[in-house]
Write a protein that holds these residues in place. Structure first.
Motif, PDB file in Angstrom:
ATOM      1  N   ASN A 285      15.231   3.191 -17.786  1.00 27.46           N
ATOM      2  CA  ASN A 285      13.831   3.871 -17.131  1.00 27.46           C
ATOM      3  C   ASN A 285      13.293   3.349 -16.578  1.00 27.46           C
ATOM      4  O   ASN A 285      12.294   2.598 -17.781  1.00 27.46           O
ATOM      5  CB  ASN A 285      13.593   4.983 -17.664  1.00 27.46           C
ATOM      6  CG  ASN A 285      12.479   5.950 -16.491  1.00 27.46           C
ATOM      7  OD1 ASN A 285      11.314   6.405 -17.110  1.00 27.46           O
ATOM      8  ND2 ASN A 285      12.177   6.173 -15.222  1.00 27.46           N
ATOM      9  N   LEU A 286      12.169   2.485 -15.556  1.00 27.63           N
ATOM     10  CA  LEU A 286      11.254   2.267 -15.169  1.00 27.63           C
ATOM     11  C   LEU A 286      10.375   2.779 -14.445  1.00 27.63           C
ATOM     12  O   LEU A 286      10.690   3.212 -14.006  1.00 27.63           O
ATOM     13  CB  LEU A 286      11.889   1.041 -13.792  1.00 27.63           C
ATOM     14  CG  LEU A 286      12.610   0.189 -14.372  1.00 27.63           C
ATOM     15  CD1 LEU A 286      13.455  -1.230 -13.561  1.00 27.63           C
ATOM     16  CD2 LEU A 286      12.890  -0.833 -15.723  1.00 27.63           C
ATOM     17  N   GLN A 287       8.756   2.020 -14.523  1.00 25.69           N
ATOM     18  CA  GLN A 287       7.670   3.325 -14.633  1.00 25.69           C
ATOM     19  C   GLN A 287       6.673   2.196 -13.444  1.00 25.69           C
ATOM     20  O   GLN A 287       6.317   1.484 -14.247  1.00 25.69           O
ATOM     21  CB  GLN A 287       7.083   4.299 -15.021  1.00 25.69           C
ATOM     22  CG  GLN A 287       8.118   5.627 -15.933  1.00 25.69           C
ATOM     23  CD  GLN A 287       7.843   6.545 -16.813  1.00 25.69           C
ATOM     24  OE1 GLN A 287       6.503   6.427 -17.008  1.00 25.69           O
ATOM     25  NE2 GLN A 287       8.328   6.550 -17.600  1.00 25.69           N
ATOM     26  N   PHE A 288       6.525   2.682 -12.084  1.00 26.61           N
ATOM     27  CA  PHE A 288       5.872   1.462 -11.611  1.00 26.61           C
ATOM     28  C   PHE A 288       4.910   2.221 -10.629  1.00 26.61           C
ATOM     29  O   PHE A 288       5.015   3.231 -10.225  1.00 26.61           O
ATOM     30  CB  PHE A 288       6.183   0.470 -11.185  1.00 26.61           C
ATOM     31  CG  PHE A 288       7.567   0.845 -10.172  1.00 26.61           C
ATOM     32  CD1 PHE A 288       7.472   0.580  -9.032  1.00 26.61           C
ATOM     33  CD2 PHE A 288       8.654   1.268 -10.859  1.00 26.61           C
ATOM     34  CE1 PHE A 288       8.410   0.337  -8.260  1.00 26.61           C
ATOM     35  CE2 PHE A 288      10.032   1.539  -9.819  1.00 26.61           C
ATOM     36  CZ  PHE A 288       9.072   1.310  -8.553  1.00 26.61           C
ATOM     37  N   ARG A 289       4.282   0.835 -10.755  1.00 26.42           N
ATOM     38  CA  ARG A 289       3.351   1.359  -8.852  1.00 26.42           C
ATOM     39  C   ARG A 289       3.326   0.871  -8.145  1.00 26.42           C
ATOM     40  O   ARG A 289       2.851  -0.654  -8.607  1.00 26.42           O
ATOM     41  CB  ARG A 289       1.547   2.323  -9.714  1.00 26.42           C
ATOM     42  CG  ARG A 289       1.557   3.456 -10.425  1.00 26.42           C
ATOM     43  CD  ARG A 289       0.202   3.721 -10.566  1.00 26.42           C
ATOM     44  NE  ARG A 289       0.095   5.121 -11.210  1.00 26.42           N
ATOM     45  CZ  ARG A 289      -0.790   6.267 -11.749  1.00 26.42           C
ATOM     46  NH1 ARG A 289      -2.340   5.963 -11.372  1.00 26.42           N
ATOM     47  NH2 ARG A 289      -1.289   6.984 -12.018  1.00 26.42           N
ATOM     48  N   ARG A 290       2.588   0.960  -7.096  1.00 29.34           N
ATOM     49  CA  ARG A 290       2.342  -0.018  -6.155  1.00 29.34           C
ATOM     50  C   ARG A 290       0.475  -0.317  -6.079  1.00 29.34           C
ATOM     51  O   ARG A 290       0.056   0.335  -5.402  1.00 29.34           O
ATOM     52  CB  ARG A 290       2.353   0.882  -4.394  1.00 29.34           C
ATOM     53  CG  ARG A 290       2.527  -0.536  -3.419  1.00 29.34           C
ATOM     54  CD  ARG A 290       2.799  -0.278  -2.270  1.00 29.34           C
ATOM     55  NE  ARG A 290       4.004   0.500  -1.751  1.00 29.34           N
ATOM     56  CZ  ARG A 290       5.300   0.395  -1.585  1.00 29.34           C
ATOM     57  NH1 ARG A 290       5.019  -1.207  -1.513  1.00 29.34           N
ATOM     58  NH2 ARG A 290       6.018   1.502  -2.047  1.00 29.34           N
ATOM     59  N   GLY A 291      -0.045  -1.326  -6.029  1.00 30.79           N
ATOM     60  CA  GLY A 291      -1.356  -1.554  -5.850  1.00 30.79           C
ATOM     61  C   GLY A 291      -1.806  -1.810  -4.993  1.00 30.79           C
ATOM     62  O   GLY A 291      -1.232  -1.618  -3.781  1.00 30.79           O
ATOM     63  N   PRO A 292      -3.559  -1.655  -4.620  1.00 35.87           N
ATOM     64  CA  PRO A 292      -3.966  -1.570  -3.498  1.00 35.87           C
ATOM     65  C   PRO A 292      -2.851  -2.793  -2.499  1.00 35.87           C
ATOM     66  O   PRO A 292      -3.426  -3.425  -1.194  1.00 35.87           O
ATOM     67  CB  PRO A 292      -5.232  -1.712  -3.187  1.00 35.87           C
ATOM     68  CG  PRO A 292      -5.855  -0.870  -5.006  1.00 35.87           C
ATOM     69  CD  PRO A 292      -4.083  -1.424  -5.202  1.00 35.87           C
ATOM     70  N   ASP A 293      -3.122  -4.378  -3.041  1.00 31.79           N
ATOM     71  CA  ASP A 293      -2.685  -5.116  -2.639  1.00 31.79           C
ATOM     72  C   ASP A 293      -1.218  -5.389  -2.587  1.00 31.79           C
ATOM     73  O   ASP A 293      -0.592  -6.363  -1.504  1.00 31.79           O
ATOM     74  CB  ASP A 293      -2.713  -6.302  -3.362  1.00 31.79           C
ATOM     75  CG  ASP A 293      -2.016  -6.113  -4.522  1.00 31.79           C
ATOM     76  OD1 ASP A 293      -1.206  -4.963  -5.267  1.00 31.79           O
ATOM     77  OD2 ASP A 293      -2.676  -7.325  -5.778  1.00 31.79           O
ATOM     78  N   GLY A 294      -0.430  -4.388  -2.784  1.00 36.02           N
ATOM     79  CA  GLY A 294       0.880  -4.062  -2.315  1.00 36.02           C
ATOM     80  C   GLY A 294       1.741  -4.405  -2.527  1.00 36.02           C
ATOM     81  O   GLY A 294       2.843  -4.939  -3.150  1.00 36.02           O
TER      82      GLY A 294
END
Length: 331
Positions: free
Chosen positions: A252-261
């Motif tokens: 399982n991988l958890q991540f976000r996309r930052g404002p810089d993409g």
């Protein structure tokens, strides 16, 4: 009939594994195990039993007794704290008891358990990572502030479900978050709440065989809404991470996309996920796919996925009276 043992049946993960087994449409006989006789998932199986806590000196012997007695075709591990024990004993137990144990190698579990080691592993493999320093590294913290500024995320290096996690928007909040605590990591903010994703990948024989990505909303550290749609850039990203990690079966991988993409992965779980039963509703029953590979020699392939929003809700269950008596006797 194929017999599957599930440990940690009272945990969110263990419950999700059992739900996925029950919804698979295959003739599974489920043996549910947990330390607590009042755990609801314990009574979802075809039979149940008590195993001690993973930190109990008798835990390993109790698992071996279960394997000898019940002869499961496979064992699925339902809590994080048991993973390393099963990983260290997997080869020996599989040979001795003619079973399949779904667990990644111990070194992968150690990387996944420690948020700072996860970031270091990502950096070493040339993958996007949140810049991170240990809580006791004061010079490193000052360098991190000078490099990227605020906000910064403070969290336990080993932890789950967002327990002990805080967002520091300035130095005063950072100092307050660090006060009197150890075992922490300070990390670059990964991105906004509405750009958080959870992904499941299945990897065998060096290949990433299937993946699913869900955008999610959190409540108390757990996913309570999951949005299933087309996320091709996310899919390519998680497959790249999984190809480098090489788990045995699920991760399982958890991540976000930052404002810089930029994607910034902040957590790896070298196991099935709390969202496993949600994925099964979408046509991605990873538990059944893994068992199909290991027990029935079926190829793991990417299934067609349903689209929509999966929501979680509370439900009640009446436990047998003897469960309360067992719990009282053990207290």
């Amino acid at each position: 009939m194929t017999t599957i043992a599930v440990t940690g049946a009272g945990a969110v993960l263990g419950q999700g594994i059992i739900k996925s087994l029950k919804s698979a449409g295959r003739d599974y006989r489920v043996l549910a195990f947990d330390p607590n006789p009042l755990s609801p998932g314990l009574y979802w199986g075809d039979s149940h039993g008590i195993l001690p806590m993973a930190n109990d000196p008798q835990y390993t012997a109790a698992v071996e007794a279960m394997l000898e007695r019940d002869k499961p075709d496979a064992v699925l591990v339902g809590t994080d704290v048991e993973l390393e024990i099963f990983a260290e004993n997997r080869a020996r137990w599989e040979e001795r008891f003619a079973t399949k144990i779904v667990v990644s190698p111990a070194d992968i579990i150690r990387i996944a358990d420690d948020k700072l080691e996860t970031a270091r592993w990502l950096e070493a493999n040339g993958l996007p990572f949140p810049k991170s320093v240990a809580g006791e590294d004061r010079d490193g913290i000052e360098g991190l502030i000078a490099d990227i500024g605020f906000p910064l995320v403070v969290k336990p290096r080993i932890g789950a479900r967002a327990v002990g996690v805080s967002l520091a928007k300035d130095r005063a909040e950072l100092d307050a978050a660090l006060e009197g605590r150890d075992g922490l990591v300070i990390q670059q903010w990964a991105g906004p709440d509405d750009e958080e994703y959870t992904a499941g990948v299945l990897c065998f024989d060096g290949e990433v065989s299937a993946a699913i990505v869900l955008r999610r909303d959190l409540r108390d550290g757990n996913t309570f809404r999951a949005y299933a749609d087309e996320y091709p850039d996310c899919d390519a990203y998680v497959r790249k991470v999984a190809a480098a990690l090489q788990p045995y079966g699920p991760a399982n991988l958890q991540f976000r996309r930052g404002p810089d993409g930029q994607f910034r992965l902040f957590e790896i779980n070298a196991r099935f996920s709390g969202t496993t039963p949600m994925r099964a509703l979408l046509g991605f029953n990873e538990v059944d796919m893994v068992l199909g590979k290991l027990l029935f020699d079926e190829q793991v392939t990417q299934p067609p996925l349903n689209k929509g929003v999966v929501v979680r809700f509370l439900e009640e269950q009446l436990l047998p009276r003897e469960a309360a008596a067992s719990a009282q006797a053990a207290a």
